[in-house]
Scaffold this active site. Structure first.
Site, PDB file in Angstrom:
ATOM      1  N   GLU A 107      23.170  -1.854 -27.546  1.00  0.00           N
ATOM      2  CA  GLU A 107      24.247  -0.749 -28.138  1.00  0.00           C
ATOM      3  C   GLU A 107      23.749  -0.419 -29.247  1.00  0.00           C
ATOM      4  O   GLU A 107      23.764   0.490 -29.874  1.00  0.00           O
ATOM      5  CB  GLU A 107      25.575  -1.416 -27.417  1.00  0.00           C
ATOM      6  CG  GLU A 107      25.756  -1.239 -25.846  1.00  0.00           C
ATOM      7  CD  GLU A 107      25.301  -2.391 -25.341  1.00  0.00           C
ATOM      8  OE1 GLU A 107      24.947  -2.423 -24.030  1.00  0.00           O
ATOM      9  OE2 GLU A 107      25.080  -3.392 -26.151  1.00  0.00           O
ATOM     10  N   ASP A 126      33.524   1.873 -21.315  1.00  0.00           N
ATOM     11  CA  ASP A 126      32.746   2.656 -22.293  1.00  0.00           C
ATOM     12  C   ASP A 126      31.667   3.720 -21.742  1.00  0.00           C
ATOM     13  O   ASP A 126      31.885   4.751 -22.330  1.00  0.00           O
ATOM     14  CB  ASP A 126      31.525   1.687 -22.703  1.00  0.00           C
ATOM     15  CG  ASP A 126      31.111   0.817 -21.524  1.00  0.00           C
ATOM     16  OD1 ASP A 126      31.257   0.947 -20.477  1.00  0.00           O
ATOM     17  OD2 ASP A 126      30.333  -0.178 -21.848  1.00  0.00           O
ATOM     18  N   ARG A 145      20.450   1.352 -12.688  1.00  0.00           N
ATOM     19  CA  ARG A 145      19.096   0.874 -12.962  1.00  0.00           C
ATOM     20  C   ARG A 145      18.103   1.296 -12.139  1.00  0.00           C
ATOM     21  O   ARG A 145      17.212   1.794 -12.208  1.00  0.00           O
ATOM     22  CB  ARG A 145      19.238  -0.686 -12.657  1.00  0.00           C
ATOM     23  CG  ARG A 145      20.027  -1.325 -13.676  1.00  0.00           C
ATOM     24  CD  ARG A 145      19.923  -2.909 -13.722  1.00  0.00           C
ATOM     25  NE  ARG A 145      21.092  -3.702 -14.082  1.00  0.00           N
ATOM     26  CZ  ARG A 145      20.900  -4.926 -14.682  1.00  0.00           C
ATOM     27  NH1 ARG A 145      19.848  -5.543 -14.910  1.00  0.00           N
ATOM     28  NH2 ARG A 145      21.939  -5.556 -14.986  1.00  0.00           N
ATOM     29  N   GLU A 198      25.772  -0.776 -11.070  1.00  0.00           N
ATOM     30  CA  GLU A 198      24.452  -1.338 -11.253  1.00  0.00           C
ATOM     31  C   GLU A 198      23.332  -0.823 -10.765  1.00  0.00           C
ATOM     32  O   GLU A 198      22.237  -0.440 -11.253  1.00  0.00           O
ATOM     33  CB  GLU A 198      24.406  -2.909 -11.127  1.00  0.00           C
ATOM     34  CG  GLU A 198      25.505  -3.601 -11.981  1.00  0.00           C
ATOM     35  CD  GLU A 198      25.196  -3.660 -13.498  1.00  0.00           C
ATOM     36  OE1 GLU A 198      25.991  -4.178 -14.249  1.00  0.00           O
ATOM     37  OE2 GLU A 198      24.007  -3.463 -13.765  1.00  0.00           O
ATOM     38  N   THR A 235      23.033   5.535 -18.930  1.00  0.00           N
ATOM     39  CA  THR A 235      23.345   4.281 -19.819  1.00  0.00           C
ATOM     40  C   THR A 235      22.476   3.268 -19.519  1.00  0.00           C
ATOM     41  O   THR A 235      22.798   2.040 -20.130  1.00  0.00           O
ATOM     42  CB  THR A 235      24.861   4.245 -19.454  1.00  0.00           C
ATOM     43  OG1 THR A 235      25.570   3.199 -20.177  1.00  0.00           O
ATOM     44  CG2 THR A 235      25.074   3.282 -18.029  1.00  0.00           C
TER      45      THR A 235
END
Length: 637
Positions: free
Chosen positions: A536, A402, A273, A269, A622
């Site tokens: 998504e 993913d 981010r 994360e 992502t």
């Protein structure tokens, strides 16, 4: 003495017979051998090793990562609220798993609001005293680390700009000529300003906004880092031309983003981010402050790789460098979608610092993955960072897996199509996915099932809906004879994900939908019915529009805008909802930072001309942070 009263024991110094002594010593040595054998030879015995070994083998924690919202929790509580959030021992709820991998879950308002009301005021007082020192400390850390690495950190930003094929913001900021499309784009911009203004009013400096209670949420995913919504929004604000808001965000990062935190952070994360957001802000604006900040933060992530295999653990203390695996991860394993979603950002950390250590770390991960055997060519979701072996044979293109696949094709594209290894791994993985996971429902819907040791689970998560976009951006670079096949596959998957939206009462999609028991593209379990502002499906709409210009993708995007406005917009921001099939919605009281970073950015790009962040020059991480294609020959020329 008590022993002297025992029968069979002599009074002279408890004199055991020789045979008794031998049996006793034999038993004692066997017990010691058993204990140390369990310590050092059982698979990844983290809970034992932490007693004896260094801090890098620390105890797993009970908090979760965004990627585990679905996989771990279905084993646990039956309460739908619990199924939507991974809570720590302190009652906090984790935010996001885009991997699990991707985004957070619905939070338990009753617990966290009480915590917010009391504990955060004290936290703010403690933080304020250290923030004034943050910038100078960051610069000192950067200076000392660069000297230690003996690197030249000079990066020629002007030369980088000349290596881009097109201006990042286009000729007119991607302004569409069609009046209706322009009007829709302006609506998305208004949504971003509304979400941002409310965050600033009620949650400034916190990680996310709770719009119903009008307060901030910190969570337990970022190791003491604050301002996740600010860092996640930098590039969105800049791209949309919201310059006053962008300047407020930039000022906060410069003066108040304290990287000297000492808490337990998700490596995944923080990377997607904070590292991704700061890298993107630097490349778009050239502001040196963003580069300084991201280099300090990047160095703090390196200790997570100190494992026998070089596969990083999922949790790291940003202050001490101690790392460990998620407490819920099987046998102390690392998660494919987490350690596989570092490549883009770490390559750019090496580019900016002229220090190859970051690229070396992620290339080592790839080297190990290429070496180990893959069942049916598939990559399971759990890998031991100690042995380097798969822990379970569970394969998913949704949570837990993913973004690993996403980063393979994007690594190839970001390398200016020179990373042949990434290309080979991606198309080999896609071939295995098609052979084992891609299914067609009786109603004609194409979907990606999950694979559990050879048994298919006919379920597709919202997180897996990014795959339509993934397949289409790689359509041109596979075998020429398969180009049309990939375009068709991408369109079919995106259509299925749109169906998951259109078949709900709110026209928003559930967290997961199934294709069994007569159901198609609908959630059959109460615990799968929520929507937390995920991006998504819209992400795939954007890519499909860019590469096909089929107008239906813009229409589908506008349907999503209308649904968000009707069901997720509240008086003080946007909130997720607990049941997409309910006529009267119940809000979860959380405006996720990825809503600002991804959902609204992808919608804005969907209604913009293609020259706004052209795909020839930019690859999105992502978290939808745009990172530039690395043209080595140009940069070194």
């Amino acid at each position: 003495m008590i022993f002297r009263k025992l029968p069979g024991v002599s009074a002279s110094g408890m004199g055991l017979r020789l045979s008794q002594k031998f049996v006793f010593l034999l038993f004692l040595s066997g017990l010691v051998t058993l204990c140390f054998g369990a310590l050092f030879f059982l698979p990844d015995s983290v809970r034992l090793k932490r007693i004896f070994l260094s801090k890098t083998e620390s105890q797993p924690v009970t908090v979760g990562s965004e990627n585990d919202v679905r996989e771990h929790l279905k084993k646990g509580a039956k309460d739908p609220e619990h199924l939507r959030g991974i809570t720590s021992a302190k009652g906090e709820t984790s935010t996001k798993l885009k991997a699990l991998s991707r985004k957070p879950s619905v939070t338990n308002e009753a617990k966290t609001d009480k915590k917010d009301a009391g504990g955060e005021a004290l936290e703010d007082m403690m933080l304020s005293s250290s923030k004034t020192e943050s910038a100078s400390k960051d610069e000192k850390v950067t200076s000392s680390s660069n000297q230690g690495a003996n690197t030249d950190t000079s990066f020629d930003y002007n030369k980088f700009k000349k290596c881009l094929l097109k201006p990042p913001l286009g000729i007119e900021h991607g302004k569409p000529s069609d009046p209706q499309t322009l009007q829709r784009r302006e609506k998305v911009k208004e949504m971003m300003k509304f979400a941002w203004d409310n965050y600033k009013s009620f949650a400034w400096g916190k990680n996310e906004l709770r719009p119903l209670t009008r307060n901030g949420h910190i969570g337990n995913m970022f190791g003491g880092l604050r301002g996740a919504s600010i860092v996640d929004s930098l590039d969105t604000l800049y791209i949309m031309g919201l310059m006053d808001e962008y300047n407020d965000a930039k000022e906060w990062v410069e003066t108040s983003l304290d990287l000297n935190s000492n808490g337990e952070a998700s490596l995944f994360e923080v990377n997607i981010r904070y590292v991704g957001g700061l890298l993107s802000a630097y490349y778009l604006t050239g502001e040196e402050m963003f580069k300084r900040k991201v280099m300090v933060l990047g160095e703090k992530l390196l200790p997570a790789f100190n494992t026998p295999t070089g596969i990083p653990r999922g949790v790291i203390n940003l202050g001490s460098g101690t790392s460990w695996s998620w407490g819920w991860a099987s046998a102390g394993s690392s998660i494919l979608a987490e350690f596989g979603t570092l490549h883009l950002e770490f390559v750019h950390l090496s580019e900016l610092s002229n220090n190859g250590i970051y690229t070396e770390k992620v290339m080592n991960i790839r080297k190990l993955l290429n070496k180990i055997e893959k069942p049916h060519g598939l990559y399971p979701n759990f890998l031991s960072p100690v042995s380097g072996n798969w822990v379970q044979h569970h394969v998913s293109i949704g949570g837990l897996g993913d973004s690993f696949y996403e980063y393979l094709i994007k690594s190839y594209l970001m390398s200016d199509k020179t990373d042949e290894e990434a290309k080979k791994m991606y198309y080999s993985a896609l071939e295995a996915i098609e052979a084992n996971l891609v299914q067609k429902s009786p109603g004609g819907l194409t979907y990606m099932a999950e694979w559990r040791g050879g048994i298919l689970d006919h379920k597709m998560g919202h997180l897996a809906c990014f795959s339509g976009g993934m397949v289409v951006i790689g359509a041109d670079d596979g075998a020429p004879e398969k180009r049309q096949h990939y375009l068709d596959l991408a369109a079919e998957i995106t259509h299925t994900c749109h169906e998951s939206y259109s078949r709900s009462a709110t026209k928003l999609g559930p967290e997961a939908f199934r294709f069994d028991g007569g159901a198609e593209a609908t959630a059959t379990r109460l615990s799968d019915r929520y929507y937390i502002l995920r991006p998504e499906v819209i992400e795939s709409y954007m890519y499909m529009w860019r590469l096909t210009h089929d107008p239906k993708y813009r229409e589908w995007g506008w349907e999503a805008v209308e649904a968000l406005e009707q069901h997720c917009r509240v008086e003080a921001g946007f909130s997720g909802i607990r049941d997409v099939y309910a006529q009267t919605v119940s809000h979860d009281n959380m405006q996720q930072s990825f809503f600002l970073s991804e959902t609204l950015k992808y919608l804005y790009l969907l209604f913009s001309d293609d020259d706004l962040l052209p795909l020839e020059d930019w690859v999105f991480n992502t978290e939808a942070h745009p990172l530039p294609v690395v043209r080595k020959s140009c940069l070194q020329g």
